[in-house]
Design a protein around this motif. Structure first.
Motif, PDB file in Angstrom:
ATOM      1  N   PHE A 116       0.824  -1.208   0.000  1.00 40.78           N
ATOM      2  CA  PHE A 116       0.000   0.000   0.000  1.00 40.78           C
ATOM      3  C   PHE A 116       0.861   1.262   0.000  1.00 40.78           C
ATOM      4  N   ALA A 117       2.021   1.187   0.626  1.00 44.25           N
ATOM      5  CA  ALA A 117       2.835   2.387   0.745  1.00 44.25           C
ATOM      6  C   ALA A 117       3.736   2.607  -0.464  1.00 44.25           C
ATOM      7  N   TRP A 118       4.321   1.536  -1.021  1.00 46.64           N
ATOM      8  CA  TRP A 118       5.409   1.737  -1.985  1.00 46.64           C
ATOM      9  C   TRP A 118       5.228   1.088  -3.338  1.00 46.64           C
ATOM     10  N   ILE A 119       4.171   0.304  -3.570  1.00 47.29           N
ATOM     11  CA  ILE A 119       3.988  -0.267  -4.906  1.00 47.29           C
ATOM     12  C   ILE A 119       2.776   0.409  -5.549  1.00 47.29           C
ATOM     13  N   PRO A 120       2.978   1.199  -6.573  1.00 46.33           N
ATOM     14  CA  PRO A 120       1.824   1.831  -7.203  1.00 46.33           C
ATOM     15  C   PRO A 120       1.029   0.819  -8.022  1.00 46.33           C
ATOM     16  N   PHE A 121      -0.275   0.805  -7.852  1.00 51.58           N
ATOM     17  CA  PHE A 121      -1.129  -0.025  -8.717  1.00 51.58           C
ATOM     18  C   PHE A 121      -2.523   0.579  -8.735  1.00 51.58           C
ATOM     19  N   LEU A 158      -5.692  -7.635  11.773  1.00 45.34           N
ATOM     20  CA  LEU A 158      -5.098  -7.169  10.521  1.00 45.34           C
ATOM     21  C   LEU A 158      -5.416  -5.720  10.133  1.00 45.34           C
ATOM     22  N   PRO A 159      -6.693  -5.283  10.154  1.00 53.96           N
ATOM     23  CA  PRO A 159      -6.945  -3.909   9.697  1.00 53.96           C
ATOM     24  C   PRO A 159      -6.141  -2.875  10.472  1.00 53.96           C
ATOM     25  N   LEU A 160      -6.103  -3.008  11.795  1.00 57.19           N
ATOM     26  CA  LEU A 160      -5.347  -2.054  12.603  1.00 57.19           C
ATOM     27  C   LEU A 160      -3.843  -2.167  12.304  1.00 57.19           C
ATOM     28  N   ALA A 161      -3.357  -3.401  12.176  1.00 56.50           N
ATOM     29  CA  ALA A 161      -1.933  -3.607  11.915  1.00 56.50           C
ATOM     30  C   ALA A 161      -1.527  -2.954  10.603  1.00 56.50           C
ATOM     31  N   ILE A 162      -2.316  -3.171   9.566  1.00 57.50           N
ATOM     32  CA  ILE A 162      -2.000  -2.605   8.251  1.00 57.50           C
ATOM     33  C   ILE A 162      -2.025  -1.084   8.325  1.00 57.50           C
ATOM     34  N   PHE A 163      -3.059  -0.561   8.987  1.00 60.29           N
ATOM     35  CA  PHE A 163      -3.221   0.884   9.093  1.00 60.29           C
ATOM     36  C   PHE A 163      -2.025   1.525   9.808  1.00 60.29           C
ATOM     37  N   LEU A 164      -1.677   0.941  10.952  1.00 60.49           N
ATOM     38  CA  LEU A 164      -0.562   1.481  11.753  1.00 60.49           C
ATOM     39  C   LEU A 164       0.759   1.406  10.994  1.00 60.49           C
ATOM     40  N   LEU A 165       1.064   0.223  10.459  1.00 63.15           N
ATOM     41  CA  LEU A 165       2.349   0.043   9.777  1.00 63.15           C
ATOM     42  C   LEU A 165       2.414   0.908   8.522  1.00 63.15           C
ATOM     43  N   HIS A 166       1.293   1.034   7.839  1.00 63.73           N
ATOM     44  CA  HIS A 166       1.243   1.880   6.647  1.00 63.73           C
ATOM     45  C   HIS A 166       1.534   3.338   7.013  1.00 63.73           C
ATOM     46  N   ASN A 167       0.904   3.794   8.101  1.00 73.65           N
ATOM     47  CA  ASN A 167       1.146   5.171   8.553  1.00 73.65           C
ATOM     48  C   ASN A 167       2.630   5.416   8.796  1.00 73.65           C
ATOM     49  N   PHE A 168       3.272   4.480   9.468  1.00 75.15           N
ATOM     50  CA  PHE A 168       4.689   4.647   9.765  1.00 75.15           C
ATOM     51  C   PHE A 168       5.528   4.556   8.493  1.00 75.15           C
ATOM     52  N   MET A 169       5.138   3.640   7.587  1.00 78.33           N
ATOM     53  CA  MET A 169       5.925   3.445   6.364  1.00 78.33           C
ATOM     54  C   MET A 169       5.915   4.691   5.503  1.00 78.33           C
ATOM     55  N   THR A 170       4.750   5.371   5.442  1.00 79.27           N
ATOM     56  CA  THR A 170       4.685   6.551   4.579  1.00 79.27           C
ATOM     57  C   THR A 170       5.428   7.736   5.183  1.00 79.27           C
ATOM     58  N   GLU A 171       5.777   7.628   6.469  1.00 85.71           N
ATOM     59  CA  GLU A 171       6.583   8.686   7.087  1.00 85.71           C
ATOM     60  C   GLU A 171       8.029   8.632   6.614  1.00 85.71           C
ATOM     61  N   ILE A 172       8.434   7.437   6.148  1.00 90.67           N
ATOM     62  CA  ILE A 172       9.823   7.280   5.703  1.00 90.67           C
ATOM     63  C   ILE A 172      10.008   8.060   4.398  1.00 90.67           C
ATOM     64  N   PRO A 173      11.028   8.906   4.313  1.00 93.89           N
ATOM     65  CA  PRO A 173      11.205   9.738   3.121  1.00 93.89           C
ATOM     66  C   PRO A 173      11.340   8.907   1.853  1.00 93.89           C
ATOM     67  N   ARG A 174      10.621   9.340   0.840  1.00 95.24           N
ATOM     68  CA  ARG A 174      10.615   8.644  -0.440  1.00 95.24           C
ATOM     69  C   ARG A 174      12.049   8.501  -0.989  1.00 95.24           C
ATOM     70  N   SER A 175      12.895   9.520  -0.736  1.00100.78           N
ATOM     71  CA  SER A 175      14.243   9.525  -1.320  1.00100.78           C
ATOM     72  C   SER A 175      15.060   8.309  -0.895  1.00100.78           C
ATOM     73  N   ILE A 176      14.862   7.862   0.334  1.00103.10           N
ATOM     74  CA  ILE A 176      15.612   6.686   0.818  1.00103.10           C
ATOM     75  C   ILE A 176      15.275   5.472  -0.037  1.00103.10           C
TER      76      ILE A 176
END
Lengths: 345, 312
Positions: free
Chosen positions: B131-136, B186-204
């Motif tokens: 959800f965070a890094w693979i565009p589809f 699962l829904p909460l886990a995905i939501f939480l981890l996704h939130n944190f993942m999108t905080e990571i700068p795209r440049s990295i």
């Protein structure tokens, strides 16, 4: 392979636990291995990463939810022949499934169920209001004091205790001994010290529901306090300083500046606690078992579905659907508020 | 706890990434300001009194669990301070097999909880990454759908799930409990981890991609170390939730062979409602592990709580 399906000894249980974890680690490993090669089409990657979750959620949440909605309209009744009597086949009554609003109309018209609905309304309104107000006041009181960390931890602690554990803790507080004998429950001892008669807290309808609600408030207030305390700390200093320069102090500063600035957090806390208290039944079940007119929808759902046998399935499903219907507007309000606050940011 | 010591969600920290010294200075000024306020000592006094009041119910039952049976039947626990007797008999009684043997149920809770924490995390990490890094196509819609599933009350799913488990002949094993806890988490886990993942700068991520790293390498080498706090936050959530759960256990693990502590203690409360020596010690046996986890990892728990994911 008997241990795999029905482990009995401690060793077998631990073994099946390890195997279960390994199975899932292997699934993830295989997916990653299959995906990690050059020139693999994007859709394969997506299916690999999202496939397991989609199957789990579609099969474990979506499909069952639809099934329950259908079941809630369904009732099993005896087949009535043209002569107005039940039809017997081999000495057994034949039954049929009929669809209609019977389950719902029963829930909304029968006295027992009406009381359950009323209690649920009391829970969903009182628990969030009391827990949030306490949490807010406490967050303000404890803010920037010397013992902040320890004092917060003590109030937050019940969050870690199971609702069953909390119920037993409070069952003991409410414990009743006949007047004249020594009390072992703290609440009744306090009454006796004040020169009053001891009270059967858990049986005194309608107040017993309030005493159960207090337990839930005790559990949830720490959550409210933690979230609101963080929100208060995030209020920009310049806003507070500007208000102070304008002469706002104490209560006025709190009501006119602090509360409006943390409004989105207050809404989130209120709705989260409301949802939690709507779905939870542990307190009611452990403390009174739903007796003495204390039952709530979540508890009645369990009783009807898993205690009363098949006959109650339609009613149980309808109760579950009612839970769901009450939750939807609460969530919608929450999402709207979240959007508004994001636009403001 | 001073402002910004990890209790503030990362989103706010990201906004506030101005010089730290200025923030600290401000906090010090605020602290001085608070000290000079008249209401401050008064407020902290009230706060401490309330915190103590809040703990008294727990303390009462805790003291009771160590009092000899004769004492606790005749007098209230507050008499313990003047009539000081301590015994471990109640714990022995609660753990011994003659009274249902909570030791076995303790093991069941443990066996239920560990996979029910690990499995949803591993699946949710995969999904959150996608959800965070693979565009589809349809990514946002699917993500909103997963998020929305958080509101489905567990009650709505129980009856059909039970039918599924029975038809797969799984009902006398731990599998229904593990699978249901996984699904509900699962829904909460995905939501939480996704939130944190999108905080990571795209440049990295992009830098790693330019270096020729595939999804798997990015996942393990780049993202995983950054995600440890998020994983810890959700793990504590799910741990407390599963360890303290009653509903799923009552429905999917009713046999004594599978039953966890919560269900056993709840039952004890129904059948032995007046035997406070067993109830109090039993309650504390069920409380002790989540309490240790909570106290030692409170920081991560609060962080997860504030990151937007909250489970009722």
């Amino acid at each position: 392979m008997d241990w795999f399906m029905s482990p009995t000894s401690a060793g077998e249980k631990l073994l099946v636990m390890v195997v279960a974890i390994l199975i899932f680690v292997a699934i993830v490993g295989i997916i990653l291995w299959a995906i990690d090669r050059p020139k693999i089409p994007n859709w394969v990657v997506v299916v690999g990463f999202l496939g397991p979750v989609t199957i789990a959620l579609a099969g474990g949440l979506l499909y069952p939810a639809v099934g329950t909605v259908i079941r809630s309209f369904q009732k099993i009744q005896n087949v009535i022949g043209p002569d107005g009597k039940r039809i017997l086949v081999n000495g057994k009554v034949t039954t049929e499934k009929v669809f209609g609003f019977d389950n719902y109309s029963r829930i909304f018209t029968e006295d027992g169920f009406q009381r359950v609905l009323l209690n649920t309304v009391a829970w969903v309104i009182l628990v969030p209001l009391l827990a949030t107000s306490f949490g807010l006041i406490y967050a303000v009181l404890v803010d920037r004091t010397r013992f902040e960390k320890a004092a917060k931890a003590l109030v937050f602690l019940p969050m870690a205790i199971s609702m069953v554990g909390a119920s037993i803790i409070w069952k003991f507080v409410y414990d009743y001994r006949q007047a004249g004998t020594t009390q072992t429950g703290l609440a009744n001892q306090l009454l006796v010290w004040l020169g009053l008669e001891p009270v059967q807290f858990l049986q005194a309808d309608p107040w017993n529901t309030l005493f159960l609600i207090i337990v839930m408030v005790w559990i949830q207030a720490g959550f409210a306090m933690t979230v609101l305390s963080a929100a208060i700390k995030a209020v920009p200093d310049d806003i507070i300083e500007a208000a102070q320069l304008d002469g706002a102090t104490g209560l006025k500063l709190f009501m006119r500046v602090t509360v409006p600035s943390i409004r989105p957090s207050v809404v989130v806390v209120l709705t989260t606690i409301a949802m939690g208290s709507l779905k939870a039944f542990d307190v009611v079940r452990t403390m009174t078992g739903g007796n003495f007119n204390t039952s709530v929808v979540a508890n009645e759902f369990y009783t009807q579905t898993f205690r009363q046998g098949d006959a109650g399935q339609g009613i149980g499903a309808a109760l579950a659907v009612i839970l769901f219907i009450i939750i939807i507007p609460v969530i919608m309000y929450n999402v709207r508020q979240m959007r508004l606050s994001e636009e403001m940011r | 706890m001073t402002a910004g010591s990890g209790v503030i969600p990362p989103r706010i920290e990201a906004v506030d990434e101005k010089p730290v010294s200025a923030r600290k200075l401000k906090a010090q000024l605020r602290a001085q300001d608070a000290k000079t306020k008249l209401s401050s000592p008064w407020a902290s006094g009230v706060a401490i009194i309330l915190a103590i009041l809040w703990s008294i119910p727990t303390l009462g039952l805790f003291i009771t669990s160590f009092r000899p049976v004769e004492d606790l039947r005749d007098t209230g626990w507050w008499n313990w301070f003047t009539n000081f007797h301590v015994t471990l008999d109640n714990y022995e009684g609660a753990l011994s097999t003659t009274n249902g043997g909570l030791g076995g149920f303790f093991l069941n809770t443990f066996v239920i909880t560990i996979p029910a924490v690990i499995i949803p995390i591993s699946l949710a990490l995969l999904a959150a990454y996608a959800f965070a890094w693979i565009p589809f196509k349809g990514r946002n819609i699917l993500f909103v759908a997963v998020f929305a599933l958080q509101i489905v009350p567990i009650q709505v799913t129980l009856i059909p799930l039970q039918t599924i488990f029975v038809s797969l002949d799984l009902q006398n094993s731990f599998w229904p409990v593990w699978i249901s806890h996984t699904i509900f988490g699962l829904p909460l886990a995905i939501f939480l981890l996704h939130n944190f993942m999108t905080e990571i700068p795209r440049s990295i991520i992009e830098a790693a991609r330019v270096d020729g790293a595939g999804h798997v390498k990015i996942f393990f080498v780049v993202l995983m170390p950054l995600l440890i706090p998020a994983i810890a936050a959700f793990a504590i959530f799910q741990f407390l939730w599963v360890w303290n759960d009653l509903l799923v256990a009552l429905v999917f693990a009713p046999s004594p062979n599978l039953k966890p502590l919560t269900a056993a203690v709840a039952e004890l409360s129904g059948t032995k409602g007046t035997q406070w020596e067993l109830l109090s010690s039993g309650a504390f046996i069920s409380i002790i592990v989540p309490l240790i986890v909570f106290l030692s990892l409170q920081r991560y728990f609060v962080r997860g709580l504030l990151a937007g994911g909250v489970k009722g």
